[in-house]
Design a protein around this motif. Structure first.
Motif, PDB file in Angstrom:
ATOM      1  N   GLY A 363       0.485  -1.192  -0.043  1.00 13.60           N
ATOM      2  CA  GLY A 363      -0.144  -0.237  -0.173  1.00 13.60           C
ATOM      3  C   GLY A 363       1.121   0.904  -0.044  1.00 13.60           C
ATOM      4  N   THR A 364       2.048   1.453   1.161  1.00 13.34           N
ATOM      5  CA  THR A 364       2.581   2.604   0.743  1.00 13.34           C
ATOM      6  C   THR A 364       3.579   2.477  -0.294  1.00 13.34           C
ATOM      7  OG1 THR A 364       2.982   1.721   2.950  1.00 13.34           O
ATOM      8  CG2 THR A 364       4.654   3.029   2.359  1.00 13.34           C
ATOM      9  N   TYR A 365       3.957   1.502  -1.657  1.00  9.97           N
ATOM     10  CA  TYR A 365       4.664   1.798  -2.523  1.00  9.97           C
ATOM     11  C   TYR A 365       3.684   2.115  -3.566  1.00  9.97           C
ATOM     12  CZ  TYR A 365       6.633  -0.271  -6.753  1.00  9.97           C
ATOM     13  OH  TYR A 365       7.338  -0.229  -7.947  1.00  9.97           O
ATOM     14  N   VAL A 366       2.519   2.045  -3.596  1.00 10.93           N
ATOM     15  CA  VAL A 366       0.871   2.391  -4.525  1.00 10.93           C
ATOM     16  C   VAL A 366       0.864   3.513  -4.293  1.00 10.93           C
ATOM     17  CG1 VAL A 366       0.637  -0.275  -5.274  1.00 10.93           C
ATOM     18  CG2 VAL A 366      -0.702   1.407  -3.447  1.00 10.93           C
ATOM     19  N   ALA A 369       4.954   8.226  -4.391  1.00  5.21           N
ATOM     20  CA  ALA A 369       5.424   9.229  -5.524  1.00  5.21           C
ATOM     21  C   ALA A 369       5.928   8.773  -6.909  1.00  5.21           C
ATOM     22  CB  ALA A 369       6.273  10.785  -4.930  1.00  5.21           C
ATOM     23  N   GLY A 370       5.350   8.722  -7.127  1.00  6.03           N
ATOM     24  CA  GLY A 370       5.697   8.489  -9.068  1.00  6.03           C
ATOM     25  C   GLY A 370       4.631   7.476  -9.105  1.00  6.03           C
ATOM     26  N   TYR A 371       4.193   6.579  -7.934  1.00  6.45           N
ATOM     27  CA  TYR A 371       3.694   5.219  -8.813  1.00  6.45           C
ATOM     28  C   TYR A 371       1.929   5.756  -8.396  1.00  6.45           C
ATOM     29  CZ  TYR A 371       7.850   3.605  -7.626  1.00  6.45           C
ATOM     30  OH  TYR A 371       9.460   3.343  -8.318  1.00  6.45           O
ATOM     31  N   TYR A 372       1.389   6.490  -7.994  1.00  5.68           N
ATOM     32  CA  TYR A 372       0.774   6.722  -7.234  1.00  5.68           C
ATOM     33  C   TYR A 372      -0.580   6.859  -8.359  1.00  5.68           C
ATOM     34  CZ  TYR A 372      -3.701   9.602  -5.247  1.00  5.68           C
ATOM     35  OH  TYR A 372      -4.796   9.763  -4.046  1.00  5.68           O
ATOM     36  N   TYR A 375      -0.505   3.552 -10.485  1.00  4.05           N
ATOM     37  CA  TYR A 375      -1.295   1.873  -9.799  1.00  4.05           C
ATOM     38  C   TYR A 375      -2.828   2.659  -9.409  1.00  4.05           C
ATOM     39  CZ  TYR A 375       3.066  -0.280 -10.677  1.00  4.05           C
ATOM     40  OH  TYR A 375       4.651  -0.714 -10.606  1.00  4.05           O
ATOM     41  N   TYR A 376      -2.746   3.427  -7.878  1.00  3.96           N
ATOM     42  CA  TYR A 376      -3.875   3.504  -6.910  1.00  3.96           C
ATOM     43  C   TYR A 376      -5.143   3.509  -8.816  1.00  3.96           C
ATOM     44  CZ  TYR A 376      -6.164   5.398  -3.004  1.00  3.96           C
ATOM     45  OH  TYR A 376      -7.358   5.542  -1.983  1.00  3.96           O
ATOM     46  N   ILE A 377      -4.878   5.263  -8.645  1.00  8.35           N
ATOM     47  CA  ILE A 377      -5.119   6.191  -9.805  1.00  8.35           C
ATOM     48  C   ILE A 377      -6.231   5.020 -10.402  1.00  8.35           C
ATOM     49  CG2 ILE A 377      -6.479   7.964 -10.883  1.00  8.35           C
ATOM     50  CD1 ILE A 377      -5.744   8.479  -8.540  1.00  8.35           C
ATOM     51  N   LYS A 378      -4.994   4.612 -11.005  1.00  7.40           N
ATOM     52  CA  LYS A 378      -5.744   3.422 -12.146  1.00  7.40           C
ATOM     53  C   LYS A 378      -6.441   2.447 -11.252  1.00  7.40           C
ATOM     54  CE  LYS A 378      -5.087   1.037 -16.409  1.00  7.40           C
ATOM     55  NZ  LYS A 378      -5.267   1.449 -17.258  1.00  7.40           N
ATOM     56  N   ALA A 379      -5.926   1.526 -10.531  1.00  3.10           N
ATOM     57  CA  ALA A 379      -7.067   0.813  -9.591  1.00  3.10           C
ATOM     58  C   ALA A 379      -8.386   1.135  -9.627  1.00  3.10           C
ATOM     59  CB  ALA A 379      -6.461   0.430  -8.285  1.00  3.10           C
ATOM     60  N   GLN A 380      -8.355   2.534  -9.508  1.00  3.73           N
ATOM     61  CA  GLN A 380      -9.385   3.267  -8.983  1.00  3.73           C
ATOM     62  C   GLN A 380     -10.856   3.942  -9.939  1.00  3.73           C
ATOM     63  OE1 GLN A 380      -8.889   7.272  -6.982  1.00  3.73           O
ATOM     64  NE2 GLN A 380      -9.510   5.377  -4.482  1.00  3.73           N
ATOM     65  N   LYS A 381      -9.917   3.570 -11.029  1.00  2.00           N
ATOM     66  CA  LYS A 381     -10.744   3.693 -12.301  1.00  2.00           C
ATOM     67  C   LYS A 381     -11.280   2.589 -12.760  1.00  2.00           C
ATOM     68  CE  LYS A 381      -8.073   7.488 -14.405  1.00  2.00           C
ATOM     69  NZ  LYS A 381      -7.076   8.464 -15.584  1.00  2.00           N
ATOM     70  N   VAL A 382     -10.236   1.250 -12.951  1.00  2.00           N
ATOM     71  CA  VAL A 382     -10.916  -0.127 -13.009  1.00  2.00           C
ATOM     72  C   VAL A 382     -12.309  -0.379 -11.934  1.00  2.00           C
ATOM     73  CG1 VAL A 382     -10.462  -2.619 -12.799  1.00  2.00           C
ATOM     74  CG2 VAL A 382      -9.153  -1.059 -13.785  1.00  2.00           C
ATOM     75  N   ARG A 383     -12.328  -0.169 -11.275  1.00  2.00           N
ATOM     76  CA  ARG A 383     -13.361   0.185 -10.223  1.00  2.00           C
ATOM     77  C   ARG A 383     -14.286   1.020 -10.834  1.00  2.00           C
ATOM     78  NH1 ARG A 383     -13.459   1.974  -3.296  1.00  2.00           N
ATOM     79  NH2 ARG A 383     -15.005   0.425  -3.164  1.00  2.00           N
TER      80      ARG A 383
END
Lengths: 488, 96
Positions: A363-366, A369-372, A375-383
């Motif tokens: 969770g800290t990784y995704v 800075a640089g990965y947010y 990974y994280y925004i991408k996953a929220q879009k897929v959600r």
């Protein structure tokens, strides 16, 4: 034995005066004592239970009883219970005694529940086998016909599922973030229900992934689930995501029919590697509902396979944020060090187990800075796409039927070295979690090796009425009466 | 993308979790496996999609009345603290 009654039967027996809550509670306390080797409870509260039972029996004399009055129930050790240790099965909270009561358990206590104790779970509800608990694994009361190996009960509500299955309580509470009620229910041959996100207050439940966590019941029948859920739900100003919506009478939906209802069958749940017996059971489930007058319709949920990877970004991200509170300052474990940072690092290094640590790091990784965005925004879009697919499907169908889990319960230690294989347990439950939809696992058959298998129903948000209505028919058609080898 | 040992050290520092040197290799391997697996999301076209943080989006959050609704429970708040003194939390020295 009184502990073999289901909750509705016990409720009727108390009302008729066939037995007292004290007798009912004593039977369950004896059952719990006889099954200690299954490691189901973190904390047993027999004195408290007997006091609750006696108070209930007194109330019954005056006629003023609540919906759960005198009924012995177990609580997942993720719910904070006032004055009773609440550990989340973590070393971090090993000696934490909350000075407050979670909203859900407070409602159940108000309804007259007799609390038997706190059940074991995967640490901080992170796991699908109950093997990540600091207090050791729970043993599934079921065994294969072919060998004598101890099996996992599923997770994270593994203690609650095993307790209901082994007849140690009439019902138990669980929480479900990606399948933590439905998957153990399927593995233990019982009913597990996750309501719509927002139905139950999350206040006082140790947080894992706040946009996904929901409380719900584990029971031996669909009716029992309806009875328990009725007392758990309702708007709570202490939880900003709690839904201020009317609560229907869930039991009123039982005993109706499904004639003319449209049941969606998503082909995308024919996931590679699924046990063929489970696929056959799914076909059987479709036939049962058709025989009852429903119409089975193919629906398409094309992004189903992306739900699990999206979940394994979103849930760890939220967990890494939520679990930042365990810093050794105000409550929980503290491990000393030379500097403040060292105290934090030592406390968290020692307080968290391997799976929790892995998820916090992921969770800290995704979120870093640089990965947010990647990974994280991408996953929220897929959600969002997954939620929209469900909405579209529910324009043409009333409910969706799928298997609950791709396999039957597996052996202790069998998947410990297979991280992604373990995560795949939740492949069929996670999509509804991401979309916040109500769903239920109903025991529907036995594998050729003698293990229970479940079918899952999903409906649109806040349509628990349809969920119970169809689940009731599914339960009647399946006539699942098998019981585990180990029961009290 | 694979996660190397130095990345594990960096994120463990961000997460304030002490990790022994011996565990770094295994953790790097495990996290690489998970990260490699979640990267299948790149196959999904998400152009123009609004990220979804919560399923309750669209319902407006309420504000409660601005009145004291809880409090006067200092001892209860402190009851689980590792160390307290005179009604306060005791924490390690922060300023040298």
């Amino acid at each position: 034995m009184l502990n073999n009654l289901n909750l509705a039967e016990a409720q009727a027996g108390l009302a008729k005066g066939d037995f007292t809550s004290q007798e009912l509670t004593e039977a369950h306390i004896a059952a719990i004592e006889s099954a200690r080797d299954l490691n189901i409870f973190v904390t047993e509260t027999p004195e408290r239970a007997l006091a609750d039972a006696k108070a209930s029996d007194k109330r019954r004399v005056t006629g003023e009883v609540g919906a759960l009055d005198g009924l012995p129930i177990a609580i997942k050790d993720l719910f904070c219970t006032k004055g009773i240790k609440s550990t989340a099965s973590s070393h971090m909270l090993e000696s934490f005694v909350p000075p407050y009561e979670s909203t859900v358990t407070a409602k159940m206590l108000d309804a007259g529940m007799v609390m038997l104790g706190k059940t074991n779970l995967d640490e901080f509800a992170m796991g699908s086998s109950n093997e990540t608990s600091f207090f050791g694994p729970v043993i599934n009361p079921w065994k294969r016909n072919s060998d004598n190996k101890p099996l996992v009960p599923g997770g994270s509500s593994g203690g609650s599922a095993a307790a209901v299955s082994a007849r140690l309580c009439l019902a138990a509470t669980g929480t479900d973030t990606g399948g933590s009620i439905r998957q153990p229910a399927a593995f233990c041959g019982i009913v597990g229900m996750k309501p719509t996100y927002g139905r139950c207050s999350r206040w006082g439940i140790v947080a894992f992934a706040s946009s996904l966590d929901q409380a719900g019941p584990l029971t031996r029948t669909v009716r029992d689930a309806a009875i328990i859920l009725q007392t758990m739900v309702g708007f709570d100003p202490k939880d900003t995501t709690s839904a201020d919506v009317p609560v229907p009478d869930f039991q009123a939906m039982l005993g109706q029919d499904v004639k003319g209802m449209r049941i969606g069958i998503p082909n995308e749940y024919r996931i590679e590697g699924t046990d063929p017996e489970i696929l056959a059971l799914w076909e059987q489930g479709i036939a049962w509902l058709e025989d009852a007058g429903a119409e089975a319709i193919e629906v398409t949920l094309p992004r189903t396979k992306y739900a699990l990877p999206a979940y394994y970004i979103i849930a760890p991200a939220e967990a890494s944020s939520n679990l930042a509170r365990y810093d050794g300052m105000r409550f929980g474990l503290r491990v000393d060090g030379d500097t403040l940072d060292e105290v934090y690092e030592n406390t968290r290094g020692e307080g968290f187990g391997d799976e929790v640590r892995r998820r916090i790091l992921m969770g800290t990784y995704v979120l870093s800075a640089g990965y947010y965005d990647a990974y994280y925004i991408k996953a929220q879009k897929v959600r969002k796409l997954i939620a929209d697919e469900f909405s579209l499907a529910f324009e043409t169908v009333d409910a969706i039927l799928t298997p609950s889990v791709p396999s039957a319960a597996f052996g202790q230690g069998e998947k410990s070295d297979d991280l992604l294989g373990m995560y795949l347990n939740d492949v069929m439950t996670v999509p509804a979690s991401l979309a916040g939809l109500p769903s239920i696992s109903v025991p529907a058959g036995l594998s050729s090796d003698g293990l229970p298998l479940g079918l899952q129903l999903i409906t649109k948000a806040f349509d628990e009425e349809t969920l119970f209505r169809v689940a009731d028919i599914l339960e009647q058609s399946a006539r699942f009466t098998a019981q585990p080898g180990r029961r009290a | 993308m694979s996660v190397d040992k130095s990345t594990v050290v960096r994120i463990a520092q961000l997460a304030r979790i002490r990790i022994s040197e011996d565990d770094l290799g295994a953790l790097a391997e495990e996290l690489s496996k998970i990260v490699g697996w979640v990267e299948q999301l790149d196959e999904v076209d998400t152009e123009g999609v609004t990220p979804m943080a919560s399923t309750t989006e669209g319902t407006s959050l309420r504000q409660r009345d601005d009145v004291v609704s809880d409090g006067d429970c200092r001892d209860e708040v402190l009851s689980n603290a590792p160390e307290t003194k005179n009604g306060y939390f005791v924490v390690p020295k922060v300023i040298e």
